[in-house]
Design an enzyme around this catalytic site. Structure first.
Site, PDB file in Angstrom:
ATOM      1  N   ARG A 208       0.844  -1.203   0.000  1.00 47.11           N
ATOM      2  CA  ARG A 208       0.000   0.000   0.000  1.00 47.11           C
ATOM      3  C   ARG A 208       0.881   1.256   0.000  1.00 47.11           C
ATOM      4  O   ARG A 208       0.603   2.226  -0.683  1.00 47.11           O
ATOM      5  CB  ARG A 208      -0.934  -0.012   1.217  1.00 47.11           C
ATOM      6  CG  ARG A 208      -2.034  -1.076   1.104  1.00 47.11           C
ATOM      7  CD  ARG A 208      -3.092  -0.924   2.184  1.00 47.11           C
ATOM      8  NE  ARG A 208      -2.656  -1.427   3.476  1.00 47.11           N
ATOM      9  CZ  ARG A 208      -2.995  -2.608   3.988  1.00 47.11           C
ATOM     10  NH1 ARG A 208      -3.801  -3.424   3.315  1.00 47.11           N
ATOM     11  NH2 ARG A 208      -2.567  -2.984   5.169  1.00 47.11           N
ATOM     12  N   PHE A 223     -11.408  -4.625  -5.118  1.00 56.43           N
ATOM     13  CA  PHE A 223     -11.317  -5.461  -3.913  1.00 56.43           C
ATOM     14  C   PHE A 223     -10.749  -4.605  -2.768  1.00 56.43           C
ATOM     15  O   PHE A 223      -9.763  -4.956  -2.126  1.00 56.43           O
ATOM     16  CB  PHE A 223     -10.445  -6.701  -4.143  1.00 56.43           C
ATOM     17  CG  PHE A 223     -10.800  -7.485  -5.390  1.00 56.43           C
ATOM     18  CD1 PHE A 223     -11.776  -8.468  -5.341  1.00 56.43           C
ATOM     19  CD2 PHE A 223     -10.188  -7.226  -6.608  1.00 56.43           C
ATOM     20  CE1 PHE A 223     -12.110  -9.200  -6.483  1.00 56.43           C
ATOM     21  CE2 PHE A 223     -10.514  -7.934  -7.743  1.00 56.43           C
ATOM     22  CZ  PHE A 223     -11.480  -8.932  -7.693  1.00 56.43           C
ATOM     23  N   ASP A 244     -15.960  -3.132  -3.909  1.00 56.88           N
ATOM     24  CA  ASP A 244     -15.947  -4.388  -3.150  1.00 56.88           C
ATOM     25  C   ASP A 244     -17.380  -4.921  -3.102  1.00 56.88           C
ATOM     26  O   ASP A 244     -18.336  -4.165  -3.242  1.00 56.88           O
ATOM     27  CB  ASP A 244     -15.432  -4.155  -1.719  1.00 56.88           C
ATOM     28  CG  ASP A 244     -14.869  -5.423  -1.073  1.00 56.88           C
ATOM     29  OD1 ASP A 244     -13.634  -5.566  -1.006  1.00 56.88           O
ATOM     30  OD2 ASP A 244     -15.679  -6.275  -0.634  1.00 56.88           O
ATOM     31  N   ASN A 271     -19.448  -6.521  -7.902  1.00 58.71           N
ATOM     32  CA  ASN A 271     -18.513  -7.576  -8.244  1.00 58.71           C
ATOM     33  C   ASN A 271     -17.490  -6.972  -9.202  1.00 58.71           C
ATOM     34  O   ASN A 271     -17.858  -6.396 -10.230  1.00 58.71           O
ATOM     35  CB  ASN A 271     -19.298  -8.705  -8.925  1.00 58.71           C
ATOM     36  CG  ASN A 271     -18.398  -9.847  -9.357  1.00 58.71           C
ATOM     37  OD1 ASN A 271     -17.284  -9.638  -9.840  1.00 58.71           O
ATOM     38  ND2 ASN A 271     -18.893 -11.042  -9.186  1.00 58.71           N
ATOM     39  N   ASP A 292      -6.536  -6.488  -5.990  1.00 59.15           N
ATOM     40  CA  ASP A 292      -6.108  -7.309  -4.839  1.00 59.15           C
ATOM     41  C   ASP A 292      -7.194  -8.319  -4.490  1.00 59.15           C
ATOM     42  O   ASP A 292      -7.822  -8.235  -3.441  1.00 59.15           O
ATOM     43  CB  ASP A 292      -5.804  -6.382  -3.644  1.00 59.15           C
ATOM     44  CG  ASP A 292      -5.304  -7.149  -2.434  1.00 59.15           C
ATOM     45  OD1 ASP A 292      -4.824  -8.289  -2.595  1.00 59.15           O
ATOM     46  OD2 ASP A 292      -5.397  -6.608  -1.313  1.00 59.15           O
ATOM     47  N   CYS A 332      -2.728 -13.874  -3.919  1.00 58.10           N
ATOM     48  CA  CYS A 332      -2.327 -14.352  -2.586  1.00 58.10           C
ATOM     49  C   CYS A 332      -2.468 -15.860  -2.472  1.00 58.10           C
ATOM     50  O   CYS A 332      -2.562 -16.411  -1.383  1.00 58.10           O
ATOM     51  CB  CYS A 332      -3.092 -13.620  -1.492  1.00 58.10           C
ATOM     52  SG  CYS A 332      -4.868 -13.751  -1.636  1.00 58.10           S
TER      53      CYS A 332
HETATM   54  N1  SAH Z   1      -7.136  -4.645  -0.709  1.00 56.83           N
HETATM   55  C1  SAH Z   1      -7.608  -4.907   0.632  1.00 56.83           C
HETATM   56  C2  SAH Z   1      -7.777  -6.381   0.924  1.00 56.83           C
HETATM   57  C3  SAH Z   1      -8.653  -7.109  -0.054  1.00 56.83           C
HETATM   58  S1  SAH Z   1      -9.207  -8.645   0.489  1.00 56.83           S
HETATM   59  C4  SAH Z   1      -6.683  -4.263   1.634  1.00 56.83           C
HETATM   60  O1  SAH Z   1      -5.593  -3.789   1.263  1.00 56.83           O
HETATM   61  O2  SAH Z   1      -7.041  -4.205   2.815  1.00 56.83           O
HETATM   62  C5  SAH Z   1     -10.287  -9.127  -0.754  1.00 56.83           C
HETATM   63  C6  SAH Z   1     -11.608  -8.357  -0.790  1.00 56.83           C
HETATM   64  O3  SAH Z   1     -12.308  -8.776  -1.967  1.00 56.83           O
HETATM   65  C7  SAH Z   1     -12.566  -8.615   0.357  1.00 56.83           C
HETATM   66  O4  SAH Z   1     -12.906  -7.385   0.937  1.00 56.83           O
HETATM   67  C8  SAH Z   1     -13.828  -9.246  -0.297  1.00 56.83           C
HETATM   68  O5  SAH Z   1     -15.024  -8.753   0.289  1.00 56.83           O
HETATM   69  C9  SAH Z   1     -13.695  -8.778  -1.715  1.00 56.83           C
HETATM   70  N2  SAH Z   1     -14.289  -9.585  -2.787  1.00 56.83           N
HETATM   71  C10 SAH Z   1     -14.256 -10.934  -2.943  1.00 56.83           C
HETATM   72  N3  SAH Z   1     -14.760 -11.277  -4.141  1.00 56.83           N
HETATM   73  C11 SAH Z   1     -15.106 -10.127  -4.771  1.00 56.83           C
HETATM   74  C12 SAH Z   1     -15.618  -9.801  -6.066  1.00 56.83           C
HETATM   75  N4  SAH Z   1     -15.893 -10.752  -6.959  1.00 56.83           N
HETATM   76  N5  SAH Z   1     -15.811  -8.506  -6.373  1.00 56.83           N
HETATM   77  C13 SAH Z   1     -15.519  -7.529  -5.483  1.00 56.83           C
HETATM   78  N6  SAH Z   1     -15.023  -7.764  -4.264  1.00 56.83           N
HETATM   79  C14 SAH Z   1     -14.793  -9.041  -3.912  1.00 56.83           C
END
Ligand code: SAH
Length: 388
Positions: A208, A223, A244, A271, A292, A332
């Protein structure tokens, strides 16, 4: 008193010699003496001593090596390992009050996670053996750090493989759920009891920060969870959109935004696959994009499908990235190697008709150490790319 012995095969011995900490059930010849979650002595057929390990009566990972030494793995030994992990964090954690204090195998404490959020500690004990040491761990933390509270977030599915129940709650101190801490000069609220993982994704902290160097113009954080990347980008960019699927996460993202008085960020519940497709159709363009996603390949068997997912996501992002713009993209899944990810993105770049250069190849923050001989500990891949 001598601890119970478990006899392993030559292949098990070879595992120990290779530096891995896990010995599979198939390599155990005799575990009759060992109870569920006991600390055991590992021996070969000729009773030669190979180390001490946590024994699981249920998991395919039957033994998790604690030490090759004969010295009993007692409370003092455990406290030493935790202190060594904590002292390393003092060297590598900068500008953050939330970090991983103990990262399981990466700190030679298999299946133990301790995350620190300022005055609060959140622990996960993910094997029978470590679960039995849970209260000892809490006591050691109390003595060393006098925390306001110690919580457990053992509501994770992997515990099922150990025959352990999913549970969360307070182990010691106050029953606090929300805590406000600093990261890279920003304030963040973490929901330790209700949030994903132990509340936050601490492994992305350094990424970040790195994202800030390249962030500019119109930015998109896919995400976003509680806005981690988005708020880091906001200071450098004209506008940021965080996307998200989780309304709870976005609610916290909004509160984090207010906490930092940043007015140029918006949030969208969607999504990301659909969002990116629609954005392209609407001819939206961005200068900075972060991807992410959650782990697509939790098992080796889902690797092919995961790679298709990464390709599609990166293809869609590259299509809406302006020339000269930056894409920070992550995986990840430990099963997806950096080489896999680079190959998939090269394919996506060709399909999107854009030349892409690799600006940085990164991984998880240093408070999530990669143990050289346990490849599973290297799980996060983060690439910073530039569209030419
Ligand atoms: N980037 C964030 C961590 C992301 S974790 C940080 O730095 O803190 C992954 C995230 O993706 C979660 O919040 C989950 O709710 C979301 N997620 C999972 N599948 C998804 C999708 N298809 N579209 C959007 N968000 C999604």
């Amino acid at each position: 008193m001598l601890s119970p012995a478990v006899t392993i095969s030559q292949r098990g011995v070879d595992r120990v010699l290779s530096g891995h900490l896990w010995i599979y059930r198939a390599d155990v010849l005799d575990a009759r003496e060992a109870g569920a979650g006991e600390i055991v002595r590992i021996q070969d057929r000729r009773r030669r001593f190979w180390g001490q390990a946590l024994h699981s009566s249920k998991s395919q990972i039957a033994l998790r090596l604690l030490t090759r030494e004969e010295r009993p793995f007692d409370r003092a030994f455990l406290a030493e390992r935790i202190a060594a992990a904590a002292s390393f964090r003092q060297q590598v954690v900068e500008g953050a009050q939330a970090y991983r204090l103990v990262s399981a195998e990466g700190d030679l404490l298999p299946s133990l996670i301790i995350d620190r959020y300022g005055p609060c500690f959140v622990i996960q004990t993910l094997s029978q053996g470590m679960d039995r040491l849970k209260l000892q761990v809490a006591e050691i933390l109390q003595e060393a750090f006098s925390p306001r509270s110690i919580l457990e977030r053992n509501d994770v599915a992997v515990r099922e493989l150990e025959g352990l129940p999913e549970q969360k709650g307070v182990l010691a101190g106050e029953s606090i759920s929300e805590v406000e801490v600093e990261e890279n000069g920003l304030r963040f609220i973490f929901d330790l009891m209700g949030g994903q993982k132990t509340g936050g994704f601490l492994d992305q902290r350094e990424n970040r920060q790195a994202a800030r160097h390249y962030a500019r113009g119109r930015a998109l954080d896919c995400f976003t969870y509680t806005g981690g990347f988005a708020l880091h980008l906001a200071r450098q960019c004209d506008s940021v959109l965080g996307v998200d699927t989780s309304p709870e996460a976005l609610e916290l993202a909004r509160r984090n935004q207010q906490l930092n008085s940043l007015s140029n960020v918006e949030w969208k519940e969607a999504n990301c696959f659909d969002f990116l497709k629609a954005a392209d159709q609407e001819k939206q363009r961005y200068d900075t994009i972060v991807l992410d996603p959650p782990a697509f390949a939790r098992q080796k068997s889902s690797l092919e499908a995961a790679l298709r997912g990464y390709k599609e996501l990166n293809l869609r992002a590259l299509k809406i990235l302006n020339r000269g713009g930056f894409l920070l993209t992550c995986s990840c899944s430990h099963h997806v190697s950096e080489a896999d990810l680079l190959e998939v993105i090269a394919g996506a770049a060709l399909d999107a008709h854009v030349a892409v250069s690799v600006v940085e190849r990164r991984t998880q923050s240093r408070d999530h150490p990669i143990l050289l001989t346990v490849p599973e500990t290297h799980y996060l891949k983060c690439l910073i790319l530039r569209a030419l």
